[in-house]
Design a protein around this motif. Sequence first.
Motif, PDB file in Angstrom:
ATOM      1  N   TYR A  42     -11.327 -12.232  34.198  1.00  0.00           N
ATOM      2  CA  TYR A  42     -10.442 -12.211  33.628  1.00  0.00           C
ATOM      3  C   TYR A  42     -10.402 -10.798  32.586  1.00  0.00           C
ATOM      4  CZ  TYR A  42      -6.355 -13.816  30.877  1.00  0.00           C
ATOM      5  OH  TYR A  42      -5.016 -14.120  30.404  1.00  0.00           O
ATOM      6  N   LYS A  43      -9.346  -9.928  32.669  1.00  0.00           N
ATOM      7  CA  LYS A  43      -9.432  -8.828  31.865  1.00  0.00           C
ATOM      8  C   LYS A  43      -8.277  -8.853  30.899  1.00  0.00           C
ATOM      9  CE  LYS A  43     -11.975  -6.978  35.064  1.00  0.00           C
ATOM     10  NZ  LYS A  43     -13.441  -7.095  34.637  1.00  0.00           N
ATOM     11  N   GLY A  44      -8.712  -8.091  29.653  1.00  0.00           N
ATOM     12  CA  GLY A  44      -7.513  -8.310  28.610  1.00  0.00           C
ATOM     13  C   GLY A  44      -7.816  -9.439  27.702  1.00  0.00           C
ATOM     14  N   LEU A  45      -6.930  -9.395  26.723  1.00  0.00           N
ATOM     15  CA  LEU A  45      -7.048 -10.592  25.817  1.00  0.00           C
ATOM     16  C   LEU A  45      -6.393 -12.045  26.320  1.00  0.00           C
ATOM     17  CD1 LEU A  45      -5.630  -9.012  22.301  1.00  0.00           C
ATOM     18  CD2 LEU A  45      -7.974  -9.634  23.135  1.00  0.00           C
ATOM     19  N   LEU A  54      -6.345 -20.456  36.041  1.00  0.00           N
ATOM     20  CA  LEU A  54      -6.253 -20.156  37.461  1.00  0.00           C
ATOM     21  C   LEU A  54      -7.207 -19.207  37.953  1.00  0.00           C
ATOM     22  CD1 LEU A  54      -4.043 -20.319  39.717  1.00  0.00           C
ATOM     23  CD2 LEU A  54      -3.049 -18.280  38.816  1.00  0.00           C
ATOM     24  N   ILE A  55      -7.455 -18.162  37.045  1.00  0.00           N
ATOM     25  CA  ILE A  55      -8.818 -17.197  37.584  1.00  0.00           C
ATOM     26  C   ILE A  55      -9.582 -17.564  37.594  1.00  0.00           C
ATOM     27  CG2 ILE A  55      -9.765 -15.253  36.789  1.00  0.00           C
ATOM     28  CD1 ILE A  55      -7.089 -14.496  37.517  1.00  0.00           C
ATOM     29  N   CYS A  56     -10.157 -18.723  36.823  1.00  0.00           N
ATOM     30  CA  CYS A  56     -11.428 -19.399  36.950  1.00  0.00           C
ATOM     31  C   CYS A  56     -11.724 -20.317  38.137  1.00  0.00           C
ATOM     32  CB  CYS A  56     -11.744 -20.294  35.571  1.00  0.00           C
ATOM     33  SG  CYS A  56     -12.103 -19.387  34.163  1.00  0.00           S
ATOM     34  N   GLY A  65     -10.669 -23.395  32.921  1.00  0.00           N
ATOM     35  CA  GLY A  65     -10.767 -22.539  31.896  1.00  0.00           C
ATOM     36  C   GLY A  65      -9.660 -22.600  30.856  1.00  0.00           C
ATOM     37  N   HIS A  66     -10.050 -22.063  29.433  1.00  0.00           N
ATOM     38  CA  HIS A  66      -9.144 -21.897  28.531  1.00  0.00           C
ATOM     39  C   HIS A  66      -9.615 -20.732  27.804  1.00  0.00           C
ATOM     40  CE1 HIS A  66     -12.836 -24.055  27.122  1.00  0.00           C
ATOM     41  NE2 HIS A  66     -12.500 -23.666  25.683  1.00  0.00           N
ATOM     42  N   CYS A  67      -8.529 -20.020  26.798  1.00  0.00           N
ATOM     43  CA  CYS A  67      -8.827 -19.350  25.899  1.00  0.00           C
ATOM     44  C   CYS A  67      -9.555 -19.762  24.597  1.00  0.00           C
ATOM     45  CB  CYS A  67      -7.593 -18.493  25.579  1.00  0.00           C
ATOM     46  SG  CYS A  67      -6.727 -17.933  27.029  1.00  0.00           S
ATOM     47  N   ARG A  68     -10.266 -18.952  24.009  1.00  0.00           N
ATOM     48  CA  ARG A  68     -10.973 -19.301  22.796  1.00  0.00           C
ATOM     49  C   ARG A  68     -11.446 -18.034  22.002  1.00  0.00           C
ATOM     50  NH1 ARG A  68     -16.396 -20.341  21.894  1.00  0.00           N
ATOM     51  NH2 ARG A  68     -17.710 -20.435  23.582  1.00  0.00           N
ATOM     52  N   GLY A  69     -11.490 -18.123  20.648  1.00  0.00           N
ATOM     53  CA  GLY A  69     -12.329 -17.392  19.887  1.00  0.00           C
ATOM     54  C   GLY A  69     -11.300 -16.348  19.219  1.00  0.00           C
ATOM     55  N   PHE A  70     -11.947 -15.655  18.103  1.00  0.00           N
ATOM     56  CA  PHE A  70     -10.925 -14.957  17.230  1.00  0.00           C
ATOM     57  C   PHE A  70     -10.483 -13.644  18.340  1.00  0.00           C
ATOM     58  CE2 PHE A  70     -10.592 -11.271  14.247  1.00  0.00           C
ATOM     59  CZ  PHE A  70      -9.465 -11.683  13.756  1.00  0.00           C
ATOM     60  N   ILE A  71     -11.442 -12.923  18.904  1.00  0.00           N
ATOM     61  CA  ILE A  71     -10.951 -12.204  20.005  1.00  0.00           C
ATOM     62  C   ILE A  71     -10.873 -12.886  21.264  1.00  0.00           C
ATOM     63  CG2 ILE A  71     -11.973 -10.065  21.058  1.00  0.00           C
ATOM     64  CD1 ILE A  71     -13.527  -9.465  19.035  1.00  0.00           C
ATOM     65  N   TYR A  75     -12.781 -18.581  28.901  1.00  0.00           N
ATOM     66  CA  TYR A  75     -14.167 -19.098  29.160  1.00  0.00           C
ATOM     67  C   TYR A  75     -13.797 -20.056  30.240  1.00  0.00           C
ATOM     68  CZ  TYR A  75     -16.463 -17.243  25.011  1.00  0.00           C
ATOM     69  OH  TYR A  75     -16.972 -16.286  24.244  1.00  0.00           O
ATOM     70  N   CYS A  76     -14.528 -19.953  31.335  1.00  0.00           N
ATOM     71  CA  CYS A  76     -14.355 -20.823  32.653  1.00  0.00           C
ATOM     72  C   CYS A  76     -15.346 -22.181  32.259  1.00  0.00           C
ATOM     73  CB  CYS A  76     -15.106 -20.319  33.799  1.00  0.00           C
ATOM     74  SG  CYS A  76     -13.952 -18.660  34.227  1.00  0.00           S
ATOM     75  N   THR A  77     -14.974 -23.278  32.738  1.00  0.00           N
ATOM     76  CA  THR A  77     -15.252 -24.515  32.513  1.00  0.00           C
ATOM     77  C   THR A  77     -15.864 -25.366  33.641  1.00  0.00           C
ATOM     78  OG1 THR A  77     -13.168 -25.704  32.179  1.00  0.00           O
ATOM     79  CG2 THR A  77     -14.377 -24.906  30.256  1.00  0.00           C
ATOM     80  N   THR A  78     -16.948 -26.116  33.607  1.00  0.00           N
ATOM     81  CA  THR A  78     -17.244 -26.935  34.640  1.00  0.00           C
ATOM     82  C   THR A  78     -18.059 -28.129  34.087  1.00  0.00           C
ATOM     83  OG1 THR A  78     -18.344 -27.009  36.806  1.00  0.00           O
ATOM     84  CG2 THR A  78     -19.455 -25.591  35.376  1.00  0.00           C
ATOM     85  N   LYS A  79     -18.255 -29.149  34.726  1.00  0.00           N
ATOM     86  CA  LYS A  79     -18.993 -30.220  34.406  1.00  0.00           C
ATOM     87  C   LYS A  79     -20.560 -30.103  34.477  1.00  0.00           C
ATOM     88  CE  LYS A  79     -15.984 -33.634  35.298  1.00  0.00           C
ATOM     89  NZ  LYS A  79     -15.260 -34.294  36.333  1.00  0.00           N
TER      90      LYS A  79
END
Length: 81
Positions: A42-45, A54-56, A65-71, A75-79
Amino acid sequence: MKLSLRLVSAVLISSMLLVATATEISPEAVAPRTCETLSGRYKGLCWSSNSCALICREFEQFEGGHCRGFIRQCYCTTKCC
Protein backbone atom coordinates in the motif's frame (compact mmCIF):
# COMPACT_ATOMS: atom_id res chain seq x y z
CA MET A 1 -21.47 -29.19 68.36
CA LYS A 2 -18.23 -28.07 66.77
CA LEU A 3 -17.45 -28.94 63.17
CA SER A 4 -14.04 -30.42 62.79
CA LEU A 5 -11.42 -28.58 60.80
CA ARG A 6 -11.01 -31.59 58.48
CA LEU A 7 -14.72 -31.62 57.64
CA VAL A 8 -14.79 -27.91 56.90
CA SER A 9 -11.68 -28.22 54.72
CA ALA A 10 -13.11 -31.20 52.83
CA VAL A 11 -16.39 -29.39 52.14
CA LEU A 12 -14.57 -26.25 51.00
CA ILE A 13 -12.24 -28.14 48.64
CA SER A 14 -15.12 -30.21 47.25
CA SER A 15 -17.18 -27.10 46.51
CA MET A 16 -14.20 -25.44 44.82
CA LEU A 17 -13.65 -28.47 42.61
CA LEU A 18 -17.33 -28.57 41.72
CA VAL A 19 -17.33 -24.90 40.69
CA ALA A 20 -14.10 -25.29 38.71
CA THR A 21 -15.39 -28.24 36.67
CA ALA A 22 -18.85 -26.75 36.13
CA THR A 23 -17.60 -23.55 34.44
CA GLU A 24 -16.09 -24.78 31.21
CA ILE A 25 -15.29 -22.23 28.52
CA SER A 26 -16.83 -23.06 25.19
CA PRO A 27 -14.65 -22.67 22.06
CA GLU A 28 -17.13 -20.11 20.70
CA ALA A 29 -16.58 -17.87 23.74
CA VAL A 30 -12.86 -17.47 23.04
CA ALA A 31 -12.30 -15.11 20.14
CA PRO A 32 -9.29 -15.81 17.92
CA ARG A 33 -6.51 -13.25 18.15
CA THR A 34 -5.85 -10.97 15.21
CA CYS A 35 -2.31 -10.26 14.07
CA GLU A 36 -1.44 -7.08 12.20
CA THR A 37 1.41 -6.36 9.81
CA LEU A 38 2.24 -3.09 8.11
CA SER A 39 1.43 -3.46 4.42
CA GLY A 40 4.38 -3.57 2.07
CA ARG A 41 2.31 -2.86 -1.05
CA TYR A 42 0.00 0.00 0.00
CA LYS A 43 1.48 3.33 -1.06
CA GLY A 44 0.69 6.73 0.40
CA LEU A 45 -1.61 7.71 3.24
CA CYS A 46 -4.39 5.26 3.99
CA TRP A 47 -7.80 6.97 3.93
CA SER A 48 -9.98 4.00 2.94
CA SER A 49 -9.98 0.77 4.95
CA ASN A 50 -11.80 -0.89 2.04
CA SER A 51 -8.95 -0.23 -0.39
CA CYS A 52 -6.43 -1.26 2.27
CA ALA A 53 -8.26 -4.55 2.82
CA LEU A 54 -8.42 -5.14 -0.95
CA ILE A 55 -4.65 -4.68 -1.35
CA CYS A 56 -3.98 -6.94 1.63
CA ARG A 57 -6.28 -9.71 0.33
CA GLU A 58 -5.39 -9.58 -3.36
CA PHE A 59 -1.66 -8.89 -3.33
CA GLU A 60 -0.37 -9.90 0.11
CA GLN A 61 -2.50 -12.99 0.89
CA PHE A 62 -3.91 -11.67 4.19
CA GLU A 63 -7.52 -11.95 5.35
CA GLY A 64 -8.15 -8.20 5.45
CA GLY A 65 -6.78 -4.85 6.45
CA HIS A 66 -7.57 -1.43 7.89
CA CYS A 67 -6.16 2.06 8.23
CA ARG A 68 -4.90 3.23 11.59
CA GLY A 69 -2.46 5.54 13.34
CA PHE A 70 -1.81 9.27 13.37
CA ILE A 71 0.14 8.90 10.13
CA ARG A 72 -2.57 6.89 8.37
CA GLN A 73 -0.96 3.59 7.35
CA CYS A 74 -2.46 0.36 6.03
CA TYR A 75 -2.18 -2.66 8.32
CA CYS A 76 -2.96 -6.13 6.98
CA THR A 77 -4.73 -8.53 9.34
CA THR A 78 -4.91 -12.30 9.76
CA LYS A 79 -5.86 -14.74 12.53
CA CYS A 80 -2.98 -15.68 14.84
CA CYS A 81 -2.26 -19.16 16.13
